[in-house]
Design a protein around this motif. Structure first.
Motif, PDB file in Angstrom:
ATOM      1  N   ASN A 131       0.812  -1.220   0.000  1.00 34.44           N
ATOM      2  CA  ASN A 131       0.000   0.000   0.000  1.00 34.44           C
ATOM      3  C   ASN A 131       0.843   1.267   0.000  1.00 34.44           C
ATOM      4  OD1 ASN A 131      -2.417  -1.442   0.115  1.00 34.44           O
ATOM      5  ND2 ASN A 131      -2.362  -1.550   2.346  1.00 34.44           N
ATOM      6  N   GLY A 132       1.978   1.234   0.697  1.00 36.07           N
ATOM      7  CA  GLY A 132       2.804   2.423   0.828  1.00 36.07           C
ATOM      8  C   GLY A 132       4.245   2.072   1.110  1.00 36.07           C
ATOM      9  N   LEU A 133       5.102   3.084   1.012  1.00 36.43           N
ATOM     10  CA  LEU A 133       6.518   2.868   1.279  1.00 36.43           C
ATOM     11  C   LEU A 133       7.145   4.167   1.770  1.00 36.43           C
ATOM     12  CD1 LEU A 133       7.802   4.369  -1.374  1.00 36.43           C
ATOM     13  CD2 LEU A 133       7.553   2.136  -2.429  1.00 36.43           C
ATOM     14  N   CYS A 134       8.279   4.039   2.457  1.00 35.00           N
ATOM     15  CA  CYS A 134       9.026   5.213   2.907  1.00 35.00           C
ATOM     16  C   CYS A 134      10.473   4.826   3.147  1.00 35.00           C
ATOM     17  CB  CYS A 134       8.411   5.829   4.170  1.00 35.00           C
ATOM     18  SG  CYS A 134       8.187   4.688   5.551  1.00 35.00           S
ATOM     19  N   LEU A 135      11.364   5.797   2.987  1.00 35.96           N
ATOM     20  CA  LEU A 135      12.796   5.584   3.127  1.00 35.96           C
ATOM     21  C   LEU A 135      13.274   6.001   4.513  1.00 35.96           C
ATOM     22  CD1 LEU A 135      13.971   6.915  -0.340  1.00 35.96           C
ATOM     23  CD2 LEU A 135      14.202   4.547   0.459  1.00 35.96           C
ATOM     24  N   TYR A 136      14.426   5.426   4.910  1.00 38.23           N
ATOM     25  CA  TYR A 136      15.041   5.732   6.206  1.00 38.23           C
ATOM     26  C   TYR A 136      16.544   5.576   6.054  1.00 38.23           C
ATOM     27  CZ  TYR A 136      16.874   4.351  10.853  1.00 38.23           C
ATOM     28  OH  TYR A 136      17.626   4.221  11.995  1.00 38.23           O
ATOM     29  N   ARG A 137      17.294   6.587   6.513  1.00 38.23           N
ATOM     30  CA  ARG A 137      18.756   6.499   6.517  1.00 38.23           C
ATOM     31  C   ARG A 137      19.236   6.542   7.962  1.00 38.23           C
ATOM     32  NH1 ARG A 137      22.437   7.057   2.573  1.00 38.23           N
ATOM     33  NH2 ARG A 137      21.199   8.300   1.105  1.00 38.23           N
ATOM     34  N   ASP A 138      20.055   5.563   8.347  1.00 36.49           N
ATOM     35  CA  ASP A 138      20.502   5.480   9.740  1.00 36.49           C
ATOM     36  C   ASP A 138      21.804   6.253   9.945  1.00 36.49           C
ATOM     37  OD1 ASP A 138      22.620   3.905   8.832  1.00 36.49           O
ATOM     38  OD2 ASP A 138      21.928   2.061   9.778  1.00 36.49           O
ATOM     39  N   GLU A 139      22.350   6.170  11.180  1.00 37.44           N
ATOM     40  CA  GLU A 139      23.530   6.962  11.530  1.00 37.44           C
ATOM     41  C   GLU A 139      24.782   6.500  10.801  1.00 37.44           C
ATOM     42  OE1 GLU A 139      23.454   3.505  14.415  1.00 37.44           O
ATOM     43  OE2 GLU A 139      21.990   4.853  13.504  1.00 37.44           O
ATOM     44  N   GLN A 307       6.330  26.220  13.313  1.00 38.97           N
ATOM     45  CA  GLN A 307       7.575  25.456  13.304  1.00 38.97           C
ATOM     46  C   GLN A 307       7.673  24.691  14.609  1.00 38.97           C
ATOM     47  OE1 GLN A 307      10.583  28.483  12.570  1.00 38.97           O
ATOM     48  NE2 GLN A 307      10.827  27.770  10.467  1.00 38.97           N
ATOM     49  N   PRO A 308       7.865  23.388  14.549  1.00 39.73           N
ATOM     50  CA  PRO A 308       7.980  22.615  15.785  1.00 39.73           C
ATOM     51  C   PRO A 308       9.302  22.886  16.484  1.00 39.73           C
ATOM     52  CG  PRO A 308       8.442  21.216  13.912  1.00 39.73           C
ATOM     53  CD  PRO A 308       8.011  22.549  13.357  1.00 39.73           C
ATOM     54  N   THR A 309       9.335  22.570  17.750  1.00 39.28           N
ATOM     55  CA  THR A 309      10.579  22.634  18.517  1.00 39.28           C
ATOM     56  C   THR A 309      11.265  21.273  18.423  1.00 39.28           C
ATOM     57  OG1 THR A 309       9.608  24.213  20.055  1.00 39.28           O
ATOM     58  CG2 THR A 309      11.590  23.049  20.781  1.00 39.28           C
ATOM     59  N   PRO A 310      12.450  21.201  17.836  1.00 38.75           N
ATOM     60  CA  PRO A 310      13.125  19.898  17.737  1.00 38.75           C
ATOM     61  C   PRO A 310      13.377  19.311  19.123  1.00 38.75           C
ATOM     62  CG  PRO A 310      14.170  21.501  16.297  1.00 38.75           C
ATOM     63  CD  PRO A 310      13.214  22.266  17.169  1.00 38.75           C
ATOM     64  N   VAL A 311      13.229  18.004  19.233  1.00 40.04           N
ATOM     65  CA  VAL A 311      13.462  17.334  20.511  1.00 40.04           C
ATOM     66  C   VAL A 311      14.938  16.933  20.598  1.00 40.04           C
ATOM     67  CG1 VAL A 311      11.114  16.477  20.660  1.00 40.04           C
ATOM     68  CG2 VAL A 311      12.850  15.088  19.534  1.00 40.04           C
ATOM     69  N   PRO A 312      15.494  16.853  21.807  1.00 37.73           N
ATOM     70  CA  PRO A 312      16.884  16.402  21.936  1.00 37.73           C
ATOM     71  C   PRO A 312      17.034  14.982  21.399  1.00 37.73           C
ATOM     72  CG  PRO A 312      16.080  17.367  23.997  1.00 37.73           C
ATOM     73  CD  PRO A 312      14.887  17.216  23.105  1.00 37.73           C
ATOM     74  N   LEU A 313      18.087  14.761  20.641  1.00 33.50           N
ATOM     75  CA  LEU A 313      18.333  13.447  20.045  1.00 33.50           C
ATOM     76  C   LEU A 313      19.395  12.698  20.832  1.00 33.50           C
ATOM     77  CD1 LEU A 313      18.425  14.436  16.254  1.00 33.50           C
ATOM     78  CD2 LEU A 313      16.468  13.613  17.590  1.00 33.50           C
ATOM     79  N   ALA A 314      19.282  11.388  20.823  1.00 33.09           N
ATOM     80  CA  ALA A 314      20.306  10.560  21.453  1.00 33.09           C
ATOM     81  C   ALA A 314      21.625  10.771  20.724  1.00 33.09           C
ATOM     82  CB  ALA A 314      19.900   9.094  21.404  1.00 33.09           C
ATOM     83  N   PRO A 315      22.752  10.734  21.447  1.00 33.65           N
ATOM     84  CA  PRO A 315      24.045  10.920  20.780  1.00 33.65           C
ATOM     85  C   PRO A 315      24.285   9.835  19.734  1.00 33.65           C
ATOM     86  CG  PRO A 315      24.335  10.111  23.038  1.00 33.65           C
ATOM     87  CD  PRO A 315      22.899  10.490  22.892  1.00 33.65           C
ATOM     88  N   VAL A 316      24.877  10.241  18.632  1.00 39.96           N
ATOM     89  CA  VAL A 316      25.195   9.292  17.563  1.00 39.96           C
ATOM     90  C   VAL A 316      26.492   8.580  17.922  1.00 39.96           C
ATOM     91  CG1 VAL A 316      25.749   9.022  15.125  1.00 39.96           C
ATOM     92  CG2 VAL A 316      24.007  10.672  15.835  1.00 39.96           C
TER      93      VAL A 316
END
Length: 637
Positions: A131-139, A307-316
């Motif tokens: 039905n659908g698809l989406c892409l994802y790129r990891d660290e 504009q949303p407020t970005p949330v803190p991300l886990a360290p890469v």
């Protein structure tokens, strides 16, 4: 200076007007106008922001289209397509879509500057409608494609790395999705996959292939939430989600707040009957929006002043790659647990990796991961070994494992020439739930087994076998406040490291005649996340390191093995696409050696248990990582 009553009233009115203006500006609003009037497309998307201002469109009649900001065609890939998503790769764009004529998902590269398409790479035909698809790129710059299918079927595929597409995409895992899912989007930085369930709401899943399968709701349909009729297509920006209720012709705006989402606005879409396609791009003023009305196929462009407020991300964390992996264990579920490395005294390349199967027994592998021996002696949890143990007149290497069937120590002799394992007896313990085990062998040559139970009790036994039968003499007992498991002894410094799963790592004198005074090495916190699991020592002429399994965030922490136990950083074991080896996660036990085992193991070998076997999905196993990978990733001296 005096102010007249009239001027005061004017000033007050101005302040009220200004305040009202500020309040109004804080409420998201959307203005739309027709766009691309001559286009007949089924899905539209913006190019990645760092590539250009152009747009992508998928059409059943006209193929894949590269369009300018006014909707004029710049380049076309002929065919019949539906759905579109993209990721930047330098100046290239990697595009995913569905080929309607072949009923297959595919990837293709696009050069916007030259307005040219590459050669499509197709995924194998699936046994369900996509039905659908989406892409994802990891660290680690791996590119994945999620497929959303009917009846709750979902999959994650490895399709490329950096700017290159894999000639043969690899299925990473299946993913149970809602039965009425049609759309998905991924926030790469937050590693979040959002999927709709048309008659329920929108859900967030961890996108990383090594993550545990779980989901949390963004918003639900009435009466459980504010969605009037249907959860449809959505688009993500860092910290924010914008989503369509097509049957109510409404746009919902959400801000992420930790693990939860708060509704910012519900906006009517006057003039639209059934909006079913949505794309966003951040601007200085807010969000640029593209919409398609499925009722008449018309396209709209507009500005959402929010504009949303970005949330803190886990360290890469840096990724290292396994160069080999063991055969999967012979039991389903949480079975593989703890490894140990036996060093062949004459030919290190013939060394073996022992591993426990806590539903079966002890396993032995060669350095390529091939299963060589299987001893079905019961539910073994942890295992450790030491060389040169006197078993009557023989000198053998000895492995000791904690046996959960009998709350005992299971003993195994290892032939120093062949590496063959044999059962060598059993030592009972008074522990009610035995758990971890490690060995300690000081310079005097004595051998001690240190076992622990789930109640925090540690028992230290002196092992001996003058008549060929191994005996254990209890020489010390101490306790921690909560559940321990992993432990490792530094024979040279006569120091024992032990892990208390929800607390941290402690050091204690390993000698039986010394008090068991605990010294904190590191506590659970941002770097070390519970559960604290396997512990191992990398000891070389230059440096000694303590390696810890930080199970809570699927990482491995490296500390100096001497006070003040300074941290050298953390890393993850990521997938090795070239060799078809998945990453490691939910690691229980681990082991490491600095011995030159030859070839890629010239600076040593790290072995970690993998709690989630992917690519393909199989029972658990062990991953073998060259220590050079760790040295380079953490820039160790």
């Amino acid at each position: 200076m005096s102010i007249s009553f009239l001027s005061k009233r004017h000033l007050l009115a101005a302040l009220i007007s200004l305040t009202a203006g500020q309040v109004l500006a804080a409420v998201p609003s959307l203005t739309l106008k027709p766009w691309g009037a001559n286009l007949s497309v089924d899905a539209v998307a913006f190019l990645p922001a760092n590539v250009g201002a152009e747009r992508l469109a998928a059409s059943e009649q006209d193929g894949l289209l590269l369009l300018d900001a006014q909707g004029r065609e710049l380049a076309r890939l002929p065919g019949s397509f539906s759905g579109v998503d993209s990721r930047a790769a330098g100046r290239q764009v990697l595009v995913a879509s569905l080929d309607n004529s072949r009923q297959q998902a595919f990837l293709v590269s696009l050069n916007p500057d030259k307005r040219s398409w590459g050669q499509p790479v197709y995924l194998p035909t699936r046994d369900y409608p996509v039905n659908g698809l989406c892409l994802y790129r990891d660290e680690a710059s791996n590119l994945f494609l999620f497929l959303v299918g009917e009846e709750g079927k979902g999959e994650q595929w490895l399709v490329g790395n950096d700017a290159a597409l894999n000639p043969q995409p690899q299925r990473v895992r299946g993913l149970p999705l809602p039965p009425s899912a049609t759309d998905c989007q991924v926030d790469d930085g937050a590693n979040q996959l959002v999927v709709n369930e048309e008659n329920v709401g929108w859900w967030v899943y961890p996108a990383h292939p090594e993550a545990e399968v779980s989901r949390t709701p963004v918003a639900m349909r009435e009466p459980f939430g504010t969605i009037k009729k249907t959860a449809g297509a959505m688009a993500l920006v860092p910290g924010g989600l914008v989503a369509l209720d097509p049957k109510a012709a409404q746009l919902h705006v959400y801000q992420q707040q930790g693990e939860h989402w708060s509704a910012q606005a519900t906006l009517a879409l006057p003039g639209l009957i059934e909006p079913e396609n949505l794309a966003l791009r951040s601007t200085d003023k807010g969000l640029q929006v593209l919409l398609r009305d499925d009722d008449d196929g018309r396209l709209y462009e507009g500005e959402l002043n929010w504009q949303p407020t970005p949330v803190p991300l886990a360290p890469v964390l840096p990724n290292v790659k396994a160069l080999s992996q063991s055969d999967p264990v012979g039991r389903q579920g949480d079975a593989a647990d703890d490894p140990a490395i036996w060093i062949h005294p004459q030919q290190p390349s013939l060394s073996r990796v022992l591993g426990t199967n806590k539903k079966q027994g002890l396993l032995a592998y060669d350095l390529q991961g091939k299963l060589l021996q299987e001893l079905p002696v019961g539910r073994l949890n942890n295992v450790d070994l030491r060389p040169n143990f006197k078993l009557g007149p023989q000198t053998v290497d000895l492995a000791v494992a904690s046996n959960r069937d009998h709350n005992s120590l299971s003993l195994f002799s290892i032939d120093r020439l062949s590496g063959e394992l044999r059962e060598a007896g059993e030592i009972p313990t008074p522990l009610k739930e035995i758990y971890g085990i490690c060995l300690f062998q000081p310079a005097s040559g004595e051998l001690y087994a240190i076992a622990n139970g789930k109640d925090g009790t540690f028992l230290q036994y002196r092992l001996s076998a003058p008549n060929g039968t191994v005996k254990g003499e209890l020489v010390r007992q101490f306790k921690v406040d909560s559940q321990p498991e992993g432990c490792v002894a530094d024979d040279q410094r006569q120091r024992l490291f032990l892990g208390e799963e929800d607390v941290g790592v402690w050091a204690v004198d390993a000698r039986a005649d010394q008090p068991a005074t605990l010294t904190s090495v590191i506590k659970v916190g941002p770097q070390l996340q519970a559960d604290v699991e396997g512990l191992a020592l990398y000891q070389s002429e230059a440096r000694d390191y303590l390696v810890i399994s930080s199970q809570g965030n699927d990482s491995y922490l490296v500390l100096d093995a001497e006070p003040p136990f300074a941290s050298r950083g953390a890393f993850r074991v990521g997938l090795n696409a070239a060799l078809g080896i998945d990453g490691a996660s939910e690691t229980d036990g681990l082991e490491v050696t600095s011995v030159n085992l030859g070839g890629p193991w010239s600076q040593g070998l790290l072995v970690v248990q993998d709690g989630r076997k992917r690519m393909p999905e199989q029972t658990q196993n062990f991953k073998f990582v060259p220590w050079t990978e760790v040295t380079q990733a953490l820039k160790l001296p």
